[in-house]
Design a protein around this motif. Structure first.
Motif, PDB file in Angstrom:
ATOM      1  N   GLU A 114     -37.608  -6.532 -29.825  1.00 58.29           N
ATOM      2  CA  GLU A 114     -36.587  -5.605 -29.343  1.00 58.29           C
ATOM      3  C   GLU A 114     -35.368  -5.580 -30.262  1.00 58.29           C
ATOM      4  N   SER A 115     -35.079  -6.707 -30.895  1.00 57.44           N
ATOM      5  CA  SER A 115     -33.959  -6.755 -31.833  1.00 57.44           C
ATOM      6  C   SER A 115     -34.244  -5.889 -33.053  1.00 57.44           C
ATOM      7  N   ILE A 116     -35.485  -5.939 -33.533  1.00 61.87           N
ATOM      8  CA  ILE A 116     -35.866  -5.099 -34.671  1.00 61.87           C
ATOM      9  C   ILE A 116     -35.773  -3.626 -34.284  1.00 61.87           C
ATOM     10  N   LEU A 117     -36.267  -3.291 -33.101  1.00 61.92           N
ATOM     11  CA  LEU A 117     -36.200  -1.907 -32.625  1.00 61.92           C
ATOM     12  C   LEU A 117     -34.748  -1.432 -32.567  1.00 61.92           C
ATOM     13  N   HIS A 118     -33.875  -2.259 -32.007  1.00 60.04           N
ATOM     14  CA  HIS A 118     -32.468  -1.875 -31.835  1.00 60.04           C
ATOM     15  C   HIS A 118     -31.766  -1.669 -33.175  1.00 60.04           C
ATOM     16  N   HIS A 119     -31.867  -2.670 -34.070  1.00 66.01           N
ATOM     17  CA  HIS A 119     -31.107  -2.611 -35.319  1.00 66.01           C
ATOM     18  C   HIS A 119     -31.706  -1.608 -36.301  1.00 66.01           C
ATOM     19  N   LEU A 120     -33.027  -1.452 -36.293  1.00 65.28           N
ATOM     20  CA  LEU A 120     -33.631  -0.435 -37.147  1.00 65.28           C
ATOM     21  C   LEU A 120     -33.231   0.960 -36.666  1.00 65.28           C
ATOM     22  N   GLY A 121     -33.226   1.146 -35.337  1.00 63.66           N
ATOM     23  CA  GLY A 121     -32.800   2.428 -34.782  1.00 63.66           C
ATOM     24  C   GLY A 121     -31.370   2.763 -35.151  1.00 63.66           C
ATOM     25  N   GLU A 122     -30.484   1.762 -35.089  1.00 61.92           N
ATOM     26  CA  GLU A 122     -29.081   1.979 -35.459  1.00 61.92           C
ATOM     27  C   GLU A 122     -28.954   2.384 -36.921  1.00 61.92           C
ATOM     28  N   ALA A 123     -29.708   1.716 -37.808  1.00 64.33           N
ATOM     29  CA  ALA A 123     -29.622   2.009 -39.237  1.00 64.33           C
ATOM     30  C   ALA A 123     -30.115   3.421 -39.544  1.00 64.33           C
ATOM     31  N   LEU A 124     -31.139   3.866 -38.809  1.00 74.97           N
ATOM     32  CA  LEU A 124     -31.706   5.188 -39.065  1.00 74.97           C
ATOM     33  C   LEU A 124     -30.842   6.313 -38.518  1.00 74.97           C
ATOM     34  N   GLU A 125     -29.849   5.978 -37.707  1.00 70.90           N
ATOM     35  CA  GLU A 125     -28.955   6.996 -37.155  1.00 70.90           C
ATOM     36  C   GLU A 125     -27.648   7.119 -37.927  1.00 70.90           C
ATOM     37  N   THR A 126     -27.485   6.362 -38.987  1.00 69.64           N
ATOM     38  CA  THR A 126     -26.270   6.441 -39.794  1.00 69.64           C
ATOM     39  C   THR A 126     -26.285   7.713 -40.642  1.00 69.64           C
ATOM     40  N   PRO A 127     -25.114   8.129 -41.157  1.00 66.99           N
ATOM     41  CA  PRO A 127     -25.063   9.369 -41.956  1.00 66.99           C
ATOM     42  C   PRO A 127     -26.004   9.354 -43.161  1.00 66.99           C
TER      43      PRO A 127
END
Length: 372
Positions: A261-274
């Motif tokens: 779940e940590s990988i899902l969360h942090h990868l998702g955050e990185a992919l939503e950056t500008p």
């Protein structure tokens, strides 16, 4: 705590005769103390019984005998202190290797399982046992006091640390306890070591991705920042600095806590950056499956939306679709490099002069494509 067992009494070439088991046990423990296997404290009654394959009542009787001989000091609520001194002719004080890892036995992976088996066989051929300690809490929640207590209550020998954090490496360096790193040393640590050349692998992986047109590279690392992960990031920066288009590229470090779940969360955050990463370099092989699962939940296509490359190998990779580009390392050669460094503590031979680095081999996959 799961561990591969050895019998200290067998190591000392002693036999416990059942007609006088407490007395034989006391004699065996005392000989081990004289040889330096227990320099400061004895393990608890439960651990002694497990190591000697005898019951707790027998252990207690043996300890009473040793207390009467003034070999040990037994105090209620305290550890059993060793009073006897090591004999002048004792030569077995380092004749055991302790491999300590934060991973459980079923988490070791094929590479570590293979090299630890080969190393154990090589040491056994020289009459040296190797015990595996799985101590996740000592790695994740470092405490100098807890580490010292753990080391002192085990037979004196050489400690082999796998993916050890900075403070743990510093403790072994400062205390002088014989130690070899099965991994990279942190900056400022001078312990002997052997490791996969993750800096070279990171440099090569980043070069492949840059050549494919990627300019925003993510690097997935463990939050504790293993020294090998830091080396990999330096390798990625090396590749970017040497590339003609390096001035337009960037590195995004994505840290995770070890849980899917940590990988899902942090990868998702990185992919939503500008400017999201279009390619991801995975440092630890056990994270690869979680990345594939996270990409599926985030509706990210591999490699159309996100290219992947892993700096390690795993037996499960052949089942991933698309096939994962990764780096393979020879476990037999790695075991030999570790053996050379461990044997420097066990023998009077000069320390190993061969390179501690193991250069991995790139194995292409279908997980790399040009960015959209």
């Amino acid at each position: 705590m799961a561990r591969m067992r050895f019998n200290p009494v067998q190591t000392a070439s002693l036999a416990l005769h059942r007609d006088s088991l407490p007395l034989s046990t006391a004699n065996a423990i005392e000989e081990q103390i004289r040889d330096g296997l227990w320099p400061t404290f004895l393990p608890g009654e439960h651990d002694l019984g497990r190591l000697l394959n005898i019951g707790r009542n027998t252990v207690r009787s043996a300890l009473r005998i040793l207390e009467e001989r003034a070999v040990i000091e037994v105090r209620k609520g305290c550890r059993t202190r060793v009073l006897a001194k090591r004999g002048r002719q004792g030569t077995r004080q380092h004749r055991i290797v302790h491999l300590m890892t934060p991973l459980e036995i079923n988490e070791l992976g094929p590479f570590m399982h293979e090299w630890s088996l080969r190393l154990r066989q090589a040491l056994a051929a020289k009459g040296v046992p190797m015990e595996i300690h799985t101590r996740r809490q000592l790695f994740l929640r470092y405490s100098a006091k807890a580490l010292q207590r753990y080391v002192e209550t085990h037979p004196r020998g050489v400690w082999l640390l796998q993916v050890a954090p900075l403070k743990m490496q510093q403790w072994f360096m400062q205390t002088g306890v014989p130690c070899v790193l099965a991994g990279s040393p942190h900056p400022g640590v001078t312990l002997p070591y052997a490791d996969i050349h993750t800096r070279a692998a990171g440099r090569h992986a980043a070069g492949l991705l840059m050549a494919a047109g990627h300019r925003s590279l993510g690097v997935l690392t463990f939050c504790e920042r293993y020294a090998g992960d830091l080396q990999a990031i330096e390798g990625v920066r090396d590749a970017i600095a040497s590339h003609p288009a390096g001035s337009t590229a960037r590195v995004v470090e994505i840290k995770y806590s070890g849980e899917p779940e940590s990988i899902l969360h942090h990868l998702g955050e990185a992919l939503e950056t500008p400017r999201p990463p279009t390619a991801l370099i995975i440092c630890q092989q056990r994270s690869a499956c979680a990345v594939f699962a996270a990409a599926n939940r985030l509706k990210i296509r591999i490699p159309e939306d996100l290219s992947l490359v892993c700096l390690q190998t795993g037996s499960f990779m052949e089942y991933l679709t698309p096939s994962l580009a990764h780096y393979w390392s020879d476990p037999n050669l790695y075991a030999k490099k570790l053996y050379q460094r461990v044997w420097g503590y066990l023998d009077t031979a000069p320390p190993a002069t061969a390179s501690p680095w193991l250069i991995p081999t790139y194995r292409p996959g279908q997980s790399i494509a040009a960015p959209r």
